[in-house]
Each structure stands twice: as C-alpha cells, then as structure tokens.
Design an enzyme around this catalytic site. Structure first.
Site, mmCIF file in Angstrom:
data_model
loop_
_atom_site.group_PDB
_atom_site.id
_atom_site.type_symbol
_atom_site.label_atom_id
_atom_site.label_comp_id
_atom_site.label_asym_id
_atom_site.label_seq_id
_atom_site.Cartn_x
_atom_site.Cartn_y
_atom_site.Cartn_z
ATOM 1 N N ASP A 245 11.331 -9.828 -26.133
ATOM 2 C CA ASP A 245 11.638 -11.107 -26.333
ATOM 3 C C ASP A 245 12.048 -11.244 -27.810
ATOM 4 O O ASP A 245 11.491 -10.841 -28.813
ATOM 5 C CB ASP A 245 10.413 -12.090 -26.204
ATOM 6 C CG ASP A 245 10.580 -13.469 -26.143
ATOM 7 O OD1 ASP A 245 11.514 -13.966 -25.185
ATOM 8 O OD2 ASP A 245 10.111 -14.081 -27.188
ATOM 9 N N GLU B 98 16.291 -8.820 -26.532
ATOM 10 C CA GLU B 98 16.784 -10.007 -26.342
ATOM 11 C C GLU B 98 17.208 -10.289 -27.787
ATOM 12 O O GLU B 98 16.512 -10.786 -28.797
ATOM 13 C CB GLU B 98 15.991 -11.014 -25.822
ATOM 14 C CG GLU B 98 16.558 -12.429 -25.747
ATOM 15 C CD GLU B 98 15.852 -13.781 -25.783
ATOM 16 O OE1 GLU B 98 16.121 -14.656 -25.401
ATOM 17 O OE2 GLU B 98 14.666 -13.461 -26.413
HETATM 18 C C1 NOJ Z 1 13.203 -16.245 -25.556
HETATM 19 C C2 NOJ Z 1 12.712 -16.683 -24.023
HETATM 20 O O1 NOJ Z 1 13.580 -15.998 -23.381
HETATM 21 C C3 NOJ Z 1 12.360 -18.007 -24.010
HETATM 22 O O2 NOJ Z 1 12.137 -18.491 -22.845
HETATM 23 C C4 NOJ Z 1 11.462 -18.416 -24.820
HETATM 24 O O3 NOJ Z 1 11.360 -19.904 -24.936
HETATM 25 C C5 NOJ Z 1 11.738 -17.806 -26.403
HETATM 26 N N1 NOJ Z 1 12.162 -16.471 -26.391
HETATM 27 C C6 NOJ Z 1 10.332 -18.066 -27.222
HETATM 28 O O4 NOJ Z 1 9.617 -16.929 -26.553
#
Ligand code: NOJ
Ligand code: CA
Length: 645
Positions: A288, A342
């Site tokens: 993440d 990500e």
């Molecule tokens: C990215 C995640 O995909 C999302 O769902 C989340 O709100 C944020 N990161 C914070 O963790």
C-alpha cells in the site's frame, strides 16, 4: 533454439505447479470448442468427441511432460531468458483481487468474510486465475476499509479467525493457486498499540515510531500545523494531539498516523510481520502507498505548483531506495514471493528506480496513468474526458520506457476506482456485455501481469448512488464536509461527480445469483447496498449463458495461461492515432498474435496497415464472428478479436 528450450522448461515448470491437468484440459476443450464452433458456425462438437479429445490430450500431455522433464534434468541447465526476460511465476500470474468485505458472507451478518471466500475457491479456480490478492484482512477499527491496521498479526473479527485464514490458504494451495496479502505499512490505525504508546508521552520508547512536530504557535497562542501538507482525504495532514500537545502526520485520515520509517526499530517491526505471514505460506505482498514511506527532507511547505499534485511531492523521498532495498535484502529475497507496490505519486519515468531487477527492490508497481486517465488521484476526483489515442499512448510509453529488466502490471480496476465498464466502456443494456469483454481482452493481452478485480468477470457496473447516506467511504464523507458543508461546491454537483468516481462503486457486494441480496448474504442487511441490477448481472446466470462475460473471460484466461507470447512477447501498437481501434501485436520468436479492438458503440470497418492480414481467428467477444485471413475487418460495436498470425 535456446529460446525454444527455455520456453519449454518454463512451460514444464508451469505444468508442474499449475492447475491440474484435467483443469487445463477443460479450458483447452472449451477454447477448442469455440474455435471449431465458430468455423463450423454453430455446430458444437459432440460430447463423445469432446471426451475422446480430453482423454488423448491428457495422455499426450503426460508423455510430453515426462520426456521434457527428464531432458531438462539431464541438461542440468537453469532456465535463462525468454525474449530477454528472466522467467518468473509472478510474470506469468493472473491476479484476482478479493475485497473481503464484499465478496461472500458466510454467517448472515451482512459482512463478507474469510470462510465466505473459501466457499468460492472452486469458482475462482474455474475462472482460471492463479493468484489471489486479498485486501486487508487484519484486525482494524475499519475506518478506511481495513487500511488502518490495529494488529498486524490478527484477523479482523468480522472476517473470522486465524484458523479461518489458515483454511483459506490451504484451500488456495490445494487448488494450485497462490495468495498475496496487503502490506499497509506507511501508516497504522491510531488504535495500534505502537501509536497508543507513542501518543502517551514524549519520552515513551514508541514516540519515534510516528512523526511528531510541535507546529507553530502565534503570539496569541494559536496553534497551526508544522506545514501546509494536505491529506489525501481532505483537510490538513496534521492533527494536534492533546495528550502531548504536538502534531502527528497522517497522509490519510487522522485515524491513520504515518509510521516513521527513519526509525530502524519501525523497519525491524515491519520485517518481522512480513516474515510472520510469509512463514505461514503467503506468496507475497501488494504494498500500500509504498513510495510514501520516505518523507521529504525537512518537510517544507509545498509550493503552489506542488499543491496541484501533492502525491508527486510526497512520494519517492530521499531514502525510499534504501528502505526498499532493505526490505528486499532482509525479507523478500529469502522467499519465493512476489511484490507489487502501489505507486501513488510515481511517474513512468521513475518506475525503473523501483522495479529494475538489478536493484533488488520491488518486482512491479501499479502505475495509475491509465486508470486515472482524465482525472486526478488526489482530493476531489472527477470523471474527465479521455480519448483512445491517449490511452494507447500510455501503454505505448510503458513499452518504450520499461526495459527487459523491469516488469509491468496491467489493470483498470481495483477497490479504489469505479467499475471498468461504466468508466471506460458503455454500460447501457445493449453494450455492457461486449464492452466489458473488450476491456478484459485488452487487460489479458497487453504487457504486464494482469490484475482483475472481483466482479470484472461478470461485467459488474457502477451503483446508482443518490444521497450521501448511500456511501460508506470515509473519503466521500470527509470531502463532503470539506467542500459542501463549507459552501465551496453544491451538494448536487458533489453528489453527481461522486456517483461516477466513488470507490464504493467497486465495493458493493459481489453478485452471485438472483436470490435476495444477490446471494452475497443470507441476512437482509449487507454492509453496503447490493446493486439493483443483480437479477440481470450475476454469476449463476452468467454460468449458464455461453455468451456471458464470465464464460468469455474464462476462455480468455485459458488462452492467456497457455500463451507465453502474451507474457513475454514484444508489443507493437499498429495504429496509435486511430480514434476507435486499438490494434496491436504480441510477438515471441516466430509466434505472433494480433489483437484488434473496437472502442466504440458503433460498427467500424477497419483495414490493417502495411498490407497486414488478420490470419486465424482464435477468439472474438461477439458470438458468430468469423472473419479470418482478411485485411479489412468488419468490427461490431465493442468487438475485440484475437488472431494467431
Ligand atoms: C491505498 C488503498 O488502496 C486505499 O484503499 C487506502 O484508502 C489508502 N491506500 C490508505 O491506506
Ligand atoms: Ca460475515
């Protein structure tokens, strides 16, 4: 020759650990049936021919595998490169994202759970995906869909127990699939014991686990945050904590304080929790917002220019490479795992810095250029206009910028984005099915490991959101307070734009059948409303319809799994400027595939350039389509075709 040998070894390896021979054969038969079927225009092969085919094919395959395995063993050679790429299981994977809250409820409380996912593993195996990415399943107060973790070693109580997790993992492995989990370590929940300690006093040993600053105090005693950083979810990224009268940093909600990666003890804790899950048998992580873990030096105010796109300023801080390298050295390199970051705030040009395999950091990242085409990934997002040449230019640029040492991902959906068919396609009754199929075709034949999101395979659509009460997502609620309650934008304008971009579009329950609540729960109160179109769009109905999106995606996955050219082959966009047609090839040695897709709700007659002919039609998303050996194609609305050249 070398390439042929290595291609074979790789295939052997896939057969060794891949789905059972019977499973592969079923796909092969279905594809074969479709091809023959299209050639014979509707005359299906008889069931006895099909059975004979299955039998002889299985026999033949067993013999071939045995011979090739002994050849490979005798040669003592390790598989080397395929078209310049080092072969890896995660390059050949087809990943399916499960958002546990929305997938399947097993106990009628309206919340999807781990036993629910276990009960659907046969469905996923039949779909043909081979890696499942599970969005966070950890103990959490759940302010942000579980992306706020209270205890990294516990399962969220609504989702079940650790024994449920173990059963899920065992069921996945039994079916020759793998599981990757979410690693959310830029921040924790404010209820995590580290933060509870950290906020308790300035001298607590956990104080430096988070980022604390005194902020500014005006002459009249008014306190203001240390800098002008905005949060991804509206308002300042700093909150003043009364317990010690200092501000802590949170790029997301105030209940998601950012960890201080500059503290080696934080890194040790993260490595330890990663080992905990890898030792249990998971096969890697989706990481993440990983480029945010190294904070900008000195954290000065963002300039007006930087305030237009804060993620670019937050991401890829000065120590990111060092931290990623350490994660790799201490943990990832010790397991046969996959890592996908990500990559918020990361441009294509910066991608090599994260994924070049000579750096030993991450395997691949999610780059958001395609999924966010025409809109931003920060603050109030709005659906923007986009054109096909713009979308093609993104994929073309990826193919040019990324080298054989880099690896890519391809996706147009996840739990943070609206549904593909409503956003990029045409979800009207006549066009929904072909346009959903077209995007799956594109995702499964472009370069990079494909990631599908639950329900994509059914062509699930956006939800008809009307009022604020229809939403669950904290980011929508915070934005409403920041924009509508302060009079910056009208409620109507806000709700109109949210309906098209909200993350909750993806999070409505999976539509399993036409029973109440779409078979998602036996209770009558799913945590988020089921899309009212579930009687029309659901897995059971699609199962029995040979022309459904589901059956098409199964055939497509069957084709992809057996075609290394879609994994390691070179990509060439044949016509970057065409406004409606995306025509490209994937070439691996002497094997070439041509893919032609009509991105419009009207028929298009398309002539291939340079005298090229579309040779043998392998698959079309339009039943009855049959043009082979032609250079001019009469494409139906949203038709996509795959040819073997
Ligand atoms: C990215 C995640 O995909 C999302 O769902 C989340 O709100 C944020 N990161 C914070 O963790
Ligand atoms: Ca449940």
């Amino acid at each position: 020759m070398v390439q042929t040998f290595f291609k074979r070894s790789c295939t052997i390896d896939r057969l060794r650990r891949g789905p059972s021979a019977g499973h592969i054969d079923l796909f092969a038969v279905r594809l074969w049936g479709q091809n023959i079927g299209s050639k014979m225009r509707g005359q299906a092969p008889s069931s006895s021919i099909t059975l004979l085919f299955v039998f002889f094919r299985a026999l033949f395959r067993t013999a071939v595998v045995t011979v090739l395995l002994s050849l490979a063993a005798a040669s003592g050679q390790e598989p080397k490169l395929i078209n310049g790429y080092e072969p890896k299981w995660w390059k050949e994977a087809i990943v399916y994202q499960v958002y546990p809250r929305s997938f399947k409820d097993s106990n009628g409380d309206g919340i999807g759970d781990l036993p629910g996912i276990t009960s659907k593993l046969d469905y996923l195996q039949k779909l043909g995906v081979n890696v499942i990415w599970l969005s966070p399943h950890f103990d959490s107060p759940n302010i942000d869909g579980g992306y706020d973790i209270r205890d990294y070693r516990k399962v969220m109580i609504e989702f079940g127990t650790m024994s449920d997790f173990d059963q899920l993992l065992a069921g996945i492995k039994q079916r020759h699939m793998r599981l990757i989990i979410d690693l959310v370590v830029n921040h924790t929940s404010d209820e995590n014991k580290w933060f509870v300690e950290s906020r308790s006093s300035k001298t607590n040993p956990y104080r430096d686990f988070y980022i604390w600053r005194p902020g500014h105090t005006a002459a009249d005693g008014t306190r203001t945050p240390p800098n002008n950083y905005p949060s991804y979810f509206s308002g300042s990224a700093w909150t003043l904590d009364p317990e010690t009268n200092e501000y802590y940093l949170h790029y997301f909600t105030a209940k998601q304080p950012d960890l201080n990666w500059a503290n080696p003890k934080v890194r040790e804790e993260v490595f330890s929790l990663m080992r905990f899950w890898l030792d249990k048998g998971v096969s890697g992580f989706r990481m993440d917002v990983i480029p945010l873990i190294s904070k900008p030096t000195g954290m000065p105010d963002l300039t007006p220019e930087q305030l237009k796109a804060p993620p670019n300023a937050y991401a890829n801080g000065p120590h990111l490479a060092e931290y990623l390298h350490e994660i790799n050295r201490e943990v990832l390199s010790k397991y046969d795992d996959m890592s996908v970051g990500e990559a918020t705030g990361t441009t294509l040009a910066q991608t090599n810095n994260l994924v070049d395999d000579r750096r030993h950091e991450l395997n691949m990242i999610f780059n958001f250029d395609a999924i966010k085409l025409g809109r931003s990934d920060f603050g109030l997002s709005q659906l923007g206009a986009w054109t096909l040449p713009e979308l093609k230019a993104i994929y073309d640029a990826h193919a040019t910028v990324l080298t054989k040492h880099d690896w890519d991902t391809v996706f147009l959906s996840n739990h943070d984005n609206p549904r593909i068919v409503s956003t990029f396609g045409d979800d009207s009754p006549a066009m929904r099915v072909p346009s959903a199929k077209l995007f799956e075709t594109m995702i499964l034949t472009l370069r990079g490991t494909p990631f599908l999101f639950e329900g994509d395979e059914l062509g699930m659509t956006d939800f008809p959101f009307k009022t604020l009460a229809d939403y669950d997502d904290i980011s929508v609620k915070n934005a409403y307070k920041a924009l509508v309650d302060t009079g910056k934008i009208s409620a109507e304008a806000f709700l109109t734009s949210q309906a098209k971009v909200s993350r909750d579009n993806a999070r409505t329950p999976m539509q399993w059948d036409s029973s109440p609540e779409a078979g998602f729960t036996t209770g009558s109160h799913p945590w988020l409303a089921v899309n009212p179109n579930y009687k029309e769009i659901n897995a059971a109905r699609e199962e029995s319809d040979p022309t459904s999106v589901l059956n098409y995606v199964r055939a497509l996955i069957g084709l992809r799994v057996h075609t290394l050219a879609f994994v390691y082959g070179d990509f060439e966009d044949l016509d970057p400027q065409h406004p409606h047609v995306f025509a490209y090839t994937r070439t691996l040695g002497s094997e070439k595939y041509l893919i032609v897709e009509n991105f419009s709700s009207s028929p298009v007659t398309y002539t291939l350039s340079n005298g090229l002919k579309a040779a043998n039609l392998l698959l079309s998303d339009i039943p009855g389509s049959h043009e082979s050996n032609v250079s001019t194609l009469n494409l139906a609305p949203w038709e996509s075709r795959i040819y073997k050249q």
